[in-house]
Design an enzyme around this catalytic site. Sequence first.
Site, PDB file in Angstrom:
ATOM      1  N   SER A 256     -44.866 -15.115 -17.633  1.00  0.00           N
ATOM      2  CA  SER A 256     -44.829 -16.582 -17.740  1.00  0.00           C
ATOM      3  C   SER A 256     -44.035 -17.202 -16.598  1.00  0.00           C
ATOM      4  O   SER A 256     -43.195 -16.542 -15.961  1.00  0.00           O
ATOM      5  CB  SER A 256     -44.180 -16.954 -19.085  1.00  0.00           C
ATOM      6  OG  SER A 256     -44.033 -18.346 -19.218  1.00  0.00           O
TER       7      SER A 256
ATOM      8  N   TYR B  75     -26.435 -21.048 -22.831  1.00  0.00           N
ATOM      9  CA  TYR B  75     -27.245 -20.840 -21.613  1.00  0.00           C
ATOM     10  C   TYR B  75     -26.373 -21.019 -20.359  1.00  0.00           C
ATOM     11  O   TYR B  75     -26.431 -20.207 -19.437  1.00  0.00           O
ATOM     12  CB  TYR B  75     -28.398 -21.846 -21.619  1.00  0.00           C
ATOM     13  CG  TYR B  75     -29.349 -21.711 -20.455  1.00  0.00           C
ATOM     14  CD1 TYR B  75     -30.378 -20.774 -20.482  1.00  0.00           C
ATOM     15  CD2 TYR B  75     -29.255 -22.542 -19.344  1.00  0.00           C
ATOM     16  CE1 TYR B  75     -31.278 -20.657 -19.423  1.00  0.00           C
ATOM     17  CE2 TYR B  75     -30.139 -22.433 -18.283  1.00  0.00           C
ATOM     18  CZ  TYR B  75     -31.154 -21.493 -18.327  1.00  0.00           C
ATOM     19  OH  TYR B  75     -32.036 -21.384 -17.273  1.00  0.00           O
TER      20      TYR B  75
HETATM   21  N1  LIG Z   1     -37.784 -23.515 -15.995  1.00  0.00           N
HETATM   22  C1  LIG Z   1     -36.647 -23.995 -15.547  1.00  0.00           C
HETATM   23  O1  LIG Z   1     -36.457 -25.221 -15.453  1.00  0.00           O
HETATM   24  C2  LIG Z   1     -35.546 -23.058 -15.112  1.00  0.00           C
HETATM   25  C3  LIG Z   1     -34.455 -23.608 -14.428  1.00  0.00           C
HETATM   26  C4  LIG Z   1     -33.425 -22.757 -14.027  1.00  0.00           C
HETATM   27  C5  LIG Z   1     -33.499 -21.409 -14.283  1.00  0.00           C
HETATM   28  N2  LIG Z   1     -34.575 -20.911 -14.947  1.00  0.00           N
HETATM   29  C6  LIG Z   1     -34.573 -19.469 -15.212  1.00  0.00           C
HETATM   30  O2  LIG Z   1     -35.721 -18.882 -14.633  1.00  0.00           O
HETATM   31  C7  LIG Z   1     -36.066 -17.711 -15.379  1.00  0.00           C
HETATM   32  C8  LIG Z   1     -37.543 -17.786 -15.740  1.00  0.00           C
HETATM   33  O3  LIG Z   1     -37.727 -18.899 -16.606  1.00  0.00           O
HETATM   34  P1  LIG Z   1     -39.122 -19.653 -16.784  1.00  0.00           P
HETATM   35  O4  LIG Z   1     -38.865 -21.082 -16.617  1.00  0.00           O
HETATM   36  O5  LIG Z   1     -40.146 -18.991 -15.973  1.00  0.00           O
HETATM   37  O6  LIG Z   1     -39.321 -19.401 -18.342  1.00  0.00           O
HETATM   38  P2  LIG Z   1     -40.550 -18.862 -19.181  1.00  0.00           P
HETATM   39  O7  LIG Z   1     -40.153 -19.064 -20.589  1.00  0.00           O
HETATM   40  O8  LIG Z   1     -41.822 -19.466 -18.684  1.00  0.00           O
HETATM   41  O9  LIG Z   1     -40.574 -17.296 -18.847  1.00  0.00           O
HETATM   42  C9  LIG Z   1     -39.544 -16.439 -19.252  1.00  0.00           C
HETATM   43  C10 LIG Z   1     -40.143 -15.067 -19.500  1.00  0.00           C
HETATM   44  O10 LIG Z   1     -39.069 -14.181 -19.876  1.00  0.00           O
HETATM   45  C11 LIG Z   1     -39.555 -13.355 -20.909  1.00  0.00           C
HETATM   46  N3  LIG Z   1     -38.467 -12.848 -21.726  1.00  0.00           N
HETATM   47  C12 LIG Z   1     -37.666 -13.529 -22.580  1.00  0.00           C
HETATM   48  N4  LIG Z   1     -36.826 -12.689 -23.200  1.00  0.00           N
HETATM   49  C13 LIG Z   1     -37.095 -11.458 -22.725  1.00  0.00           C
HETATM   50  C14 LIG Z   1     -36.565 -10.164 -23.006  1.00  0.00           C
HETATM   51  N5  LIG Z   1     -35.596  -9.998 -23.911  1.00  0.00           N
HETATM   52  N6  LIG Z   1     -37.085  -9.119 -22.356  1.00  0.00           N
HETATM   53  C15 LIG Z   1     -38.085  -9.267 -21.455  1.00  0.00           C
HETATM   54  N7  LIG Z   1     -38.630 -10.469 -21.149  1.00  0.00           N
HETATM   55  C16 LIG Z   1     -38.141 -11.544 -21.790  1.00  0.00           C
HETATM   56  C17 LIG Z   1     -40.481 -14.258 -21.741  1.00  0.00           C
HETATM   57  O11 LIG Z   1     -41.354 -13.498 -22.551  1.00  0.00           O
HETATM   58  C18 LIG Z   1     -41.170 -15.043 -20.654  1.00  0.00           C
HETATM   59  O12 LIG Z   1     -42.375 -14.441 -20.242  1.00  0.00           O
HETATM   60  C19 LIG Z   1     -35.136 -17.679 -16.593  1.00  0.00           C
HETATM   61  O13 LIG Z   1     -34.057 -16.818 -16.329  1.00  0.00           O
HETATM   62  C20 LIG Z   1     -34.648 -19.109 -16.674  1.00  0.00           C
HETATM   63  O14 LIG Z   1     -33.396 -19.188 -17.300  1.00  0.00           O
HETATM   64  C21 LIG Z   1     -35.610 -21.692 -15.364  1.00  0.00           C
END
Ligand SMILES: NC(=O)c1ccc[n+]([C@@H]2O[C@H](COP(=O)([O-])OP(=O)(O)OC[C@H]3O[C@@H](n4cnc5c(N)ncnc54)[C@H](O)[C@@H]3O)[C@@H](O)[C@H]2O)c1
Length: 244
Positions: A14, A149
């Site tokens: 994702s 978080y």
């Molecule tokens: N989207 C934002 O605005 C944003 C901003 C800053 C940082 N981030 C960080 O970027 C990273 C990716 O986030 P995203 O926005 O793509 O989110 P997302 O929810 O689209 O994807 C996160 C993925 O991590 C997987 N995941 C969750 N728990 C897990 C586990 N225990 N083991 C294996 N996989 C696991 C989920 O199944 C998912 O596919 C995260 O670390 C998030 O904190 C996101």
Amino acid sequence: MKSKKVTIVTGAASGIGRATAIFLAKRGHQVVCTDLPATKLGELQELTGGICIEADVRIEFEVDALIKGTVDKYGRIDGMVNCAGIEENFVDARDMTLEVFENTMRTNITGSFLVARAAGRVMVPQGSGSIVLIGSILSTVGYGGNAAYTASKGAVLQLGKALAVDWSKFGVRVNVIGPGPVATPMSKASLEDPVKSVWLRDRTPMGRPAQPNEVASACAFLLSDDASYITGTYLPVDGGWLAL
Ligand SMILES: NC(=O)c1ccc[n+]([C@@H]2O[C@H](COP(=O)([O-])OP(=O)(O)OC[C@H]3O[C@@H](n4cnc5c(N)ncnc54)[C@H](O)[C@@H]3O)[C@@H](O)[C@H]2O)c1
């Protein structure tokens, strides 16, 4: 001919992880995609030409099996991008359950540790490698209703620095990326909320969230030989959020 870099991407089903896996495959990496069981990993096999291995980053033996599966197949690991992460519903810390706090820490910081440790155990003896941990702008600043978080992402930044200090002398670079708001399933509710979305847009100097590919390209740079002297850094990919 130069052999392909073998790179593992966690959270690959994702958002940022998915975009990164596809971006890296297009840039010539041999990609290993991993995510929780029952996520949409299958399609990535076709999209990246790599393999997919299910693993929960909270569980030590599953992370170790991911690394073993990769080494058994390709004989080495050149890159690791840890995108797996969670953000629970926004709630004041007074109403946050211990369960939510601990699961967030377990996934975001313990998971980062397990993934980086397992990669380091291969990369250090190999004498080369690049690890990218996904932090957040909240690795360095606060945000309302988001104590677990924010604490976890602050810890990810410090983990990255500590590992860089330990492993850079062995040719293993470790860096942390700090995305601002990114248009992914994780931020969907906020970006679709009529009030919050306007606030987020106004709060961001570039006036929009990032697309996942804009984080993926930063990951690709830090993994590449163009970043050969960059380690222990924090690279915000935030449309100017931290400049305001
Ligand atoms: N989207 C934002 O605005 C944003 C901003 C800053 C940082 N981030 C960080 O970027 C990273 C990716 O986030 P995203 O926005 O793509 O989110 P997302 O929810 O689209 O994807 C996160 C993925 O991590 C997987 N995941 C969750 N728990 C897990 C586990 N225990 N083991 C294996 N996989 C696991 C989920 O199944 C998912 O596919 C995260 O670390 C998030 O904190 C996101």
